[in-house]
Design an enzyme around this catalytic site. Sequence first.
Site, mmCIF file in Angstrom:
data_model
loop_
_atom_site.group_PDB
_atom_site.id
_atom_site.type_symbol
_atom_site.label_atom_id
_atom_site.label_comp_id
_atom_site.label_asym_id
_atom_site.label_seq_id
_atom_site.Cartn_x
_atom_site.Cartn_y
_atom_site.Cartn_z
ATOM 1 C CE1 TYR A 1 -2.968 6.651 4.770
ATOM 2 C CE2 TYR A 1 -0.838 5.558 4.923
ATOM 3 C CZ TYR A 1 -2.171 5.537 4.557
ATOM 4 O OH TYR A 1 -2.693 4.413 3.977
ATOM 5 N NE ARG A 2 -1.328 15.305 11.059
ATOM 6 C CZ ARG A 2 -2.619 15.404 11.352
ATOM 7 N NH1 ARG A 2 -3.493 15.782 10.451
ATOM 8 N NH2 ARG A 2 -3.038 15.141 12.574
ATOM 9 C CD GLU B 1 -2.213 2.624 -3.033
ATOM 10 O OE1 GLU B 1 -1.450 1.640 -2.857
ATOM 11 O OE2 GLU B 1 -3.259 2.784 -2.382
ATOM 12 C CG ASP C 1 -6.189 17.949 9.159
ATOM 13 O OD1 ASP C 1 -6.087 17.757 7.942
ATOM 14 O OD2 ASP C 1 -5.901 17.087 10.016
ATOM 15 C CG ASN D 1 -1.920 1.183 1.080
ATOM 16 O OD1 ASN D 1 -2.807 1.138 0.241
ATOM 17 N ND2 ASN D 1 -1.736 2.238 1.858
ATOM 18 C CD1 TRP E 1 -1.726 4.552 10.953
ATOM 19 C CD2 TRP E 1 -0.192 4.192 9.371
ATOM 20 N NE1 TRP E 1 -0.833 3.664 11.457
ATOM 21 C CE2 TRP E 1 0.120 3.425 10.500
ATOM 22 C CE3 TRP E 1 0.629 4.115 8.250
ATOM 23 C CZ2 TRP E 1 1.236 2.592 10.539
ATOM 24 C CZ3 TRP E 1 1.725 3.283 8.296
ATOM 25 C CH2 TRP E 1 2.025 2.544 9.427
HETATM 26 C C1 LIG Z 1 -2.375 16.468 1.332
HETATM 27 C C2 LIG Z 1 -3.064 15.277 1.919
HETATM 28 C C3 LIG Z 1 -2.846 14.933 3.236
HETATM 29 C C4 LIG Z 1 -3.469 13.824 3.804
HETATM 30 N N1 LIG Z 1 -3.210 13.497 5.100
HETATM 31 C C5 LIG Z 1 -3.740 12.371 5.623
HETATM 32 C C6 LIG Z 1 -3.389 11.955 6.932
HETATM 33 O O1 LIG Z 1 -2.627 12.613 7.634
HETATM 34 N N2 LIG Z 1 -3.919 10.800 7.404
HETATM 35 C C7 LIG Z 1 -4.777 10.032 6.647
HETATM 36 O O2 LIG Z 1 -5.199 8.971 7.110
HETATM 37 N N3 LIG Z 1 -5.140 10.412 5.404
HETATM 38 C C8 LIG Z 1 -4.633 11.559 4.870
HETATM 39 N N4 LIG Z 1 -4.973 11.945 3.607
HETATM 40 C C9 LIG Z 1 -5.965 11.176 2.854
HETATM 41 C C10 LIG Z 1 -5.357 9.897 2.304
HETATM 42 O O3 LIG Z 1 -4.207 10.182 1.558
HETATM 43 C C11 LIG Z 1 -6.363 9.190 1.405
HETATM 44 O O4 LIG Z 1 -7.488 8.830 2.178
HETATM 45 C C12 LIG Z 1 -5.779 7.955 0.724
HETATM 46 O O5 LIG Z 1 -6.802 7.303 0.023
HETATM 47 C C13 LIG Z 1 -5.203 7.013 1.747
HETATM 48 O O6 LIG Z 1 -4.639 5.918 1.098
HETATM 49 P P1 LIG Z 1 -5.143 4.443 1.446
HETATM 50 O O7 LIG Z 1 -6.534 4.364 0.846
HETATM 51 O O8 LIG Z 1 -4.163 3.585 0.715
HETATM 52 O O9 LIG Z 1 -5.122 4.289 2.904
HETATM 53 C C14 LIG Z 1 -4.362 13.049 3.026
HETATM 54 C C15 LIG Z 1 -4.586 13.394 1.686
HETATM 55 C C16 LIG Z 1 -3.957 14.495 1.137
HETATM 56 C C17 LIG Z 1 -4.211 14.843 -0.308
#
Ligand SMILES: Cc1cc2nc3c(=O)[nH]c(=O)nc-3n(C[C@H](O)[C@H](O)[C@H](O)COP(=O)(O)O)c2cc1C
Length: 508
Positions: free
Chosen positions: A181-182, A241, A291, A177, A195
Site C-alpha cells: 500500500y503506498r 504472505e 495513480d 498480513n 490501504w
Molecule cells: C505498485 C503497487 C502499488 C499499490 N498501491 C496500493 C495502495 O496504495 N493501496 C491499496 O490498497 N492497494 C495498493 N496496491 C494493490 C495491493 O498491493 C494489492 O491489492 C494486494 O493484494 C493487497 O494486499 P492484501 O490483499 O493483503 O490487502 C498496489 C499494488 C502495487 C503493485
Amino acid sequence: MTLDSLQEFIAAIEGIGELVRIREPVRARLEVAEIADRCMKSPGGGPALLFEHVVLEGGRRSEWPVAINLFGSMRRMGLALGVSDLDEIGHRISDLLNLKVPDGLLGKLAMLPKLAEVAKFPPRRRSVRAPCQEIVLRDAEIDLDRIPFLTTWPQDAGRYITLPMVVTQDPASGVRNVGMYRVQVLGRSTLAMHWQRHKVGAAHWRHLAERGERMPVVIAVGADPASVYSASAPLPPTIDEFLFAGFLRREPVELVKAVSCDLEVPAESEFVIEGYIDPAEPLVMEGPFGDHTGFYSLADRYPQVHVTAITMRSSPVYAATLVGRPPMEDYYLGHATERIFLPLIRLTIPEIVDYHMPAYGIFHNLVFVAIDKQYPGQAYKVMNALWGAGLMSLAKVIVVVDRDVNVRDPDEAWWIALNHIDPERDVRFTRGPVDVLDHASEFFTFGTKMGIDATRKWKDEGFSREWPDRIVMDEATRQAVDALWPRLGISLHGSGTMGPPGRGPTTG
Ligand SMILES: Cc1cc2nc3c(=O)[nH]c(=O)nc-3n(C[C@H](O)[C@H](O)[C@H](O)COP(=O)(O)O)c2cc1C
C-alpha cells in the site's frame, strides 16, 4: 539461485545486462520518475535503474541510492521468482493441489518429497543480528526526510513510499498480513497509510479500531524479491504472505522481530519503518496521487502512522516504483499474479481455460476469460463466479470467449468478441463493489459492472442461425507457400527475416 535480498536481486539484474547505473545527479522530486517513465514505456519494459546520486528536496545529496523498475520486464519478473516462465509457478501449484489419493505404496512414497517441500516454506525467526537492524534510529534520531522518497507526478500531495511491504496482524486470529500500500510522508516522523477499504490491512485496522486498541504497523522496503512481490499478491486473509514467498523461493523467508513492537519483518530488508496508528486520532488527508489508472486519485482521509523507530542496513538501497498511465512496472507484478493464480481460480471455476488482464485495463477494468463451454448460459455462470472471488469482485468489465481464443492476445480477444456479440442480447449489467480508484462509478466504491458473453451462441441459447467458421488457410497451401517463400523476394516490414510469416498462434 535463490535471491535473499534486494541487493542480490540488483546484482543478478546487472548480471543479465538489464541494469543501468545512473551517476548524474537526479532530483527525487519528479526527475527520477520522468526518467523511469521513459524506460517503462519502452518496448519490453526498459532497463532497471539504479540512481547513485539522488538529490533530496532540500538540495542535499541522498546518503543512499534509489533503485526503480527492478520488476519491470518479463525476464526480471521471472528472475525475481526464480523461474524462466511465470506459468511454471502455476504448474507447481496445480501439482500441489492435485489431491488425488495415489495408488499403492510406491505412489504414496512418491508424494513424500512433495509434502517435505511444503514443510520447508514457513518463515523462520533469525536469532543472530539481522542486516536490516545494523542501524537503529529512535526518538529524536528519527528523520524520514533523510530517506530518498520520490515525488512522482506534478500534482502529487508530496513524497511517497511506493514499493513497501506493510506488515500488520489480525488481532483476533493472530494471522499476519503483508500488503503493498503506498504511504505518504507527512513529516519527519509521520506518514499516511493508503490501504483501501477492500484490502486486508484496512480490515485489520477496522478490527483494532473497534477495540479501541493502538495498532502496530511496520513498513519494510526492499527484501528478497519474492517477499516484495508477495506483498502485492491478493492472497486470502488467512494466508501469510511470507509463507507464500517461501513457497515461491523454495526457501523460507528469514524474519526478525521489530525493535519497537512485536511484528516481524524480513531480516534482509533494506529499510524498516516501525510505528503505530492510534484509533483515537482523526484521519488525515492523503493524496492526491498520480495513480496506476493514469489519473490522479483524489485526496481522501486515511489513518496516520507515528514512527517509533527506523532501522536499516549499514549501506541500504532504497527501492521504489512509479505508477501512472500503463504500461508501467506494476503490470509485470500484476501479470505474475495473473499467471500464479490461474490454478487457484480453476479450483472453483474449472471451465476457465485461461484469462488475461491487459495492461491498459489496469487489472480491475478489463478481464478476458476463455472457457470450455459445455452448457447454455455458462459464460454468465463464469462471470458471476469471478465477481464473487476475492479482489476479482472489483472487475469492471469481463469478456467471456470460447476456449480456442487466445486471450493473452488482446487484439485477437477483442476481434473475436466484437464479431460474436449482439450487444443487447449478450451484454449484461450488474452491481457490486468497485475499486477505490474508479473515478467514474456512480458511488464511491459501489457501482455497476458489465459482462459480455462473446462465446459462440448455441441453439439451446435461442440462436437459430448458422454460426460461421473462422477463416484459416488449409495446411497444404501453407506448406507449399512456406517452401516457396525464400524465393519470392518479399521482406515483410518489421519481421526482420525472410521467413514465412503468418505462423503465429492466432492463425492456427
Ligand atoms: C505498485 C503497487 C502499488 C499499490 N498501491 C496500493 C495502495 O496504495 N493501496 C491499496 O490498497 N492497494 C495498493 N496496491 C494493490 C495491493 O498491493 C494489492 O491489492 C494486494 O493484494 C493487497 O494486499 P492484501 O490483499 O493483503 O490487502 C498496489 C499494488 C502495487 C503493485
